[in-house]
Scaffold this motif. Structure first.
Motif, PDB file in Angstrom:
ATOM      1  N   HIS A   1      -8.848  13.181  24.323  1.00  0.00           N
ATOM      2  CA  HIS A   1      -9.369  11.820  24.219  1.00  0.00           C
ATOM      3  C   HIS A   1      -9.247  11.309  22.781  1.00  0.00           C
ATOM      4  N   SER A   2      -9.566  12.149  21.825  1.00  0.00           N
ATOM      5  CA  SER A   2      -9.441  11.765  20.416  1.00  0.00           C
ATOM      6  C   SER A   2      -7.993  11.478  20.047  1.00  0.00           C
ATOM      7  N   LEU A   3      -7.086  12.286  20.569  1.00  0.00           N
ATOM      8  CA  LEU A   3      -5.664  12.063  20.328  1.00  0.00           C
ATOM      9  C   LEU A   3      -5.201  10.738  20.940  1.00  0.00           C
ATOM     10  N   ALA A   4      -5.648  10.454  22.152  1.00  0.00           N
ATOM     11  CA  ALA A   4      -5.274   9.197  22.815  1.00  0.00           C
ATOM     12  C   ALA A   4      -5.794   7.994  22.034  1.00  0.00           C
ATOM     13  N   ILE A   5      -7.033   8.056  21.589  1.00  0.00           N
ATOM     14  CA  ILE A   5      -7.603   6.958  20.798  1.00  0.00           C
ATOM     15  C   ILE A   5      -6.848   6.823  19.478  1.00  0.00           C
ATOM     16  N   GLY A   6      -6.492   7.940  18.862  1.00  0.00           N
ATOM     17  CA  GLY A   6      -5.742   7.898  17.608  1.00  0.00           C
ATOM     18  C   GLY A   6      -4.373   7.261  17.781  1.00  0.00           C
ATOM     19  N   ILE A   7      -3.681   7.613  18.859  1.00  0.00           N
ATOM     20  CA  ILE A   7      -2.356   7.043  19.115  1.00  0.00           C
ATOM     21  C   ILE A   7      -2.463   5.552  19.409  1.00  0.00           C
ATOM     22  N   LEU A   8      -3.431   5.163  20.232  1.00  0.00           N
ATOM     23  CA  LEU A   8      -3.618   3.741  20.522  1.00  0.00           C
ATOM     24  C   LEU A   8      -3.985   2.955  19.263  1.00  0.00           C
ATOM     25  N   SER A   9      -4.802   3.538  18.405  1.00  0.00           N
ATOM     26  CA  SER A   9      -5.170   2.874  17.155  1.00  0.00           C
ATOM     27  C   SER A   9      -3.968   2.736  16.238  1.00  0.00           C
ATOM     28  N   TRP A  10      -3.126   3.760  16.199  1.00  0.00           N
ATOM     29  CA  TRP A  10      -1.916   3.690  15.381  1.00  0.00           C
ATOM     30  C   TRP A  10      -0.987   2.583  15.885  1.00  0.00           C
ATOM     31  N   ILE A  11      -0.841   2.483  17.214  1.00  0.00           N
ATOM     32  CA  ILE A  11      -0.013   1.425  17.797  1.00  0.00           C
ATOM     33  C   ILE A  11      -0.595   0.058  17.452  1.00  0.00           C
ATOM     34  N   ALA A  12      -1.909  -0.086  17.560  1.00  0.00           N
ATOM     35  CA  ALA A  12      -2.554  -1.360  17.223  1.00  0.00           C
ATOM     36  C   ALA A  12      -2.315  -1.710  15.760  1.00  0.00           C
ATOM     37  N   ASN A  13      -2.381  -0.729  14.899  1.00  0.00           N
ATOM     38  CA  ASN A  13      -2.144  -0.955  13.471  1.00  0.00           C
ATOM     39  C   ASN A  13      -0.698  -1.375  13.230  1.00  0.00           C
ATOM     40  N   CYS A  14       0.247  -0.755  13.928  1.00  0.00           N
ATOM     41  CA  CYS A  14       1.661  -1.126  13.785  1.00  0.00           C
ATOM     42  C   CYS A  14       1.907  -2.559  14.241  1.00  0.00           C
ATOM     43  N   ILE A  15       1.223  -2.970  15.302  1.00  0.00           N
ATOM     44  CA  ILE A  15       1.368  -4.346  15.784  1.00  0.00           C
ATOM     45  C   ILE A  15       0.896  -5.330  14.731  1.00  0.00           C
ATOM     46  N   VAL A  16      -0.235  -5.053  14.107  1.00  0.00           N
ATOM     47  CA  VAL A  16      -0.764  -5.955  13.080  1.00  0.00           C
ATOM     48  C   VAL A  16       0.154  -5.976  11.869  1.00  0.00           C
ATOM     49  N   ILE A  17       0.655  -4.836  11.457  1.00  0.00           N
ATOM     50  CA  ILE A  17       1.550  -4.791  10.293  1.00  0.00           C
ATOM     51  C   ILE A  17       2.834  -5.555  10.586  1.00  0.00           C
ATOM     52  N   ARG A  18       3.373  -5.409  11.790  1.00  0.00           N
ATOM     53  CA  ARG A  18       4.582  -6.157  12.154  1.00  0.00           C
ATOM     54  C   ARG A  18       4.306  -7.659  12.147  1.00  0.00           C
ATOM     55  N   TYR A  19       3.131  -8.053  12.627  1.00  0.00           N
ATOM     56  CA  TYR A  19       2.743  -9.464  12.627  1.00  0.00           C
ATOM     57  C   TYR A  19       2.639 -10.000  11.204  1.00  0.00           C
ATOM     58  N   ILE A  20       2.024  -9.233  10.324  1.00  0.00           N
ATOM     59  CA  ILE A  20       1.877  -9.662   8.925  1.00  0.00           C
ATOM     60  C   ILE A  20       3.240  -9.763   8.262  1.00  0.00           C
ATOM     61  N   ASN A  21       4.102  -8.785   8.490  1.00  0.00           N
ATOM     62  CA  ASN A  21       5.440  -8.821   7.892  1.00  0.00           C
ATOM     63  C   ASN A  21       6.260 -10.004   8.395  1.00  0.00           C
ATOM     64  N   SER A  22       6.102 -10.361   9.651  1.00  0.00           N
ATOM     65  CA  SER A  22       6.839 -11.512  10.183  1.00  0.00           C
ATOM     66  C   SER A  22       6.332 -12.809   9.558  1.00  0.00           C
ATOM     67  N   LYS A  23       5.062 -12.885   9.238  1.00  0.00           N
ATOM     68  CA  LYS A  23       4.517 -14.086   8.576  1.00  0.00           C
ATOM     69  C   LYS A  23       4.996 -14.182   7.148  1.00  0.00           C
ATOM     70  N   ILE A  24       5.149 -13.047   6.476  1.00  0.00           N
ATOM     71  CA  ILE A  24       5.612 -13.052   5.081  1.00  0.00           C
ATOM     72  C   ILE A  24       7.061 -13.468   5.003  1.00  0.00           C
ATOM     73  N   VAL A  25       7.886 -12.992   5.935  1.00  0.00           N
ATOM     74  CA  VAL A  25       9.308 -13.306   5.919  1.00  0.00           C
ATOM     75  C   VAL A  25       9.525 -14.796   6.220  1.00  0.00           C
ATOM     76  N   ILE A  26       8.759 -15.332   7.170  1.00  0.00           N
ATOM     77  CA  ILE A  26       8.914 -16.745   7.543  1.00  0.00           C
ATOM     78  C   ILE A  26       8.445 -17.670   6.433  1.00  0.00           C
ATOM     79  N   SER A  27       7.380 -17.293   5.754  1.00  0.00           N
ATOM     80  CA  SER A  27       6.794 -18.186   4.751  1.00  0.00           C
ATOM     81  C   SER A  27       7.689 -18.354   3.609  1.00  0.00           C
TER      82      SER A  27
END
Length: 68
Positions: free
Chosen positions: A42-68
Motif C-alpha cells: 500500500h505504501s509503495l502504491a501511494i508512493g508511485i501515485l504521488s510520484w506520478i502526480a508530482n510529474c504531472i504538476v512539473i510537466r504542467y509548470i514546464n509547459s507554462k514556462i515554455v509558452i510564456s
C-alpha cells in the motif's frame, strides 16, 4: 502551483486508499502491522501515485514556462 500539487497528491491518495485497496488487505494491515506485506504494498502504491502526480504538476509548470 502548490494548489495543483496538493490537489494531485490528494487525488492520488484517495485513489490509493479507496480504489486500489481491497478489504482483505485492510484486514491484513491491521493484523500484521509493519510485519505484513500489505502495508508495504500500500505504501509503495501511494508512493508511485504521488510520484506520478508530482510529474504531472512539473510537466504542467514546464509547459507554462515554455509558452510564456
Amino acid at each position: 502551483m502548490i494548489r495543483n500539487l496538493l490537489f494531485n497528491l490528494i487525488i492520488a491518495h484517495i485513489l490509493g486508499d479507496f480504489y486500489l485497496q481491497w478489504s482483505s488487505s485492510c484486514k491484513n494491515k491491521i493484523l500484521h502491522s509493519v510485519k505484513g506485506k500489505d502495508l508495504w504494498l500500500h505504501s509503495l502504491a501511494i508512493g508511485i501515485l504521488s510520484w506520478i502526480a508530482n510529474c504531472i504538476v512539473i510537466r504542467y509548470i514546464n509547459s507554462k514556462i515554455v509558452i510564456s
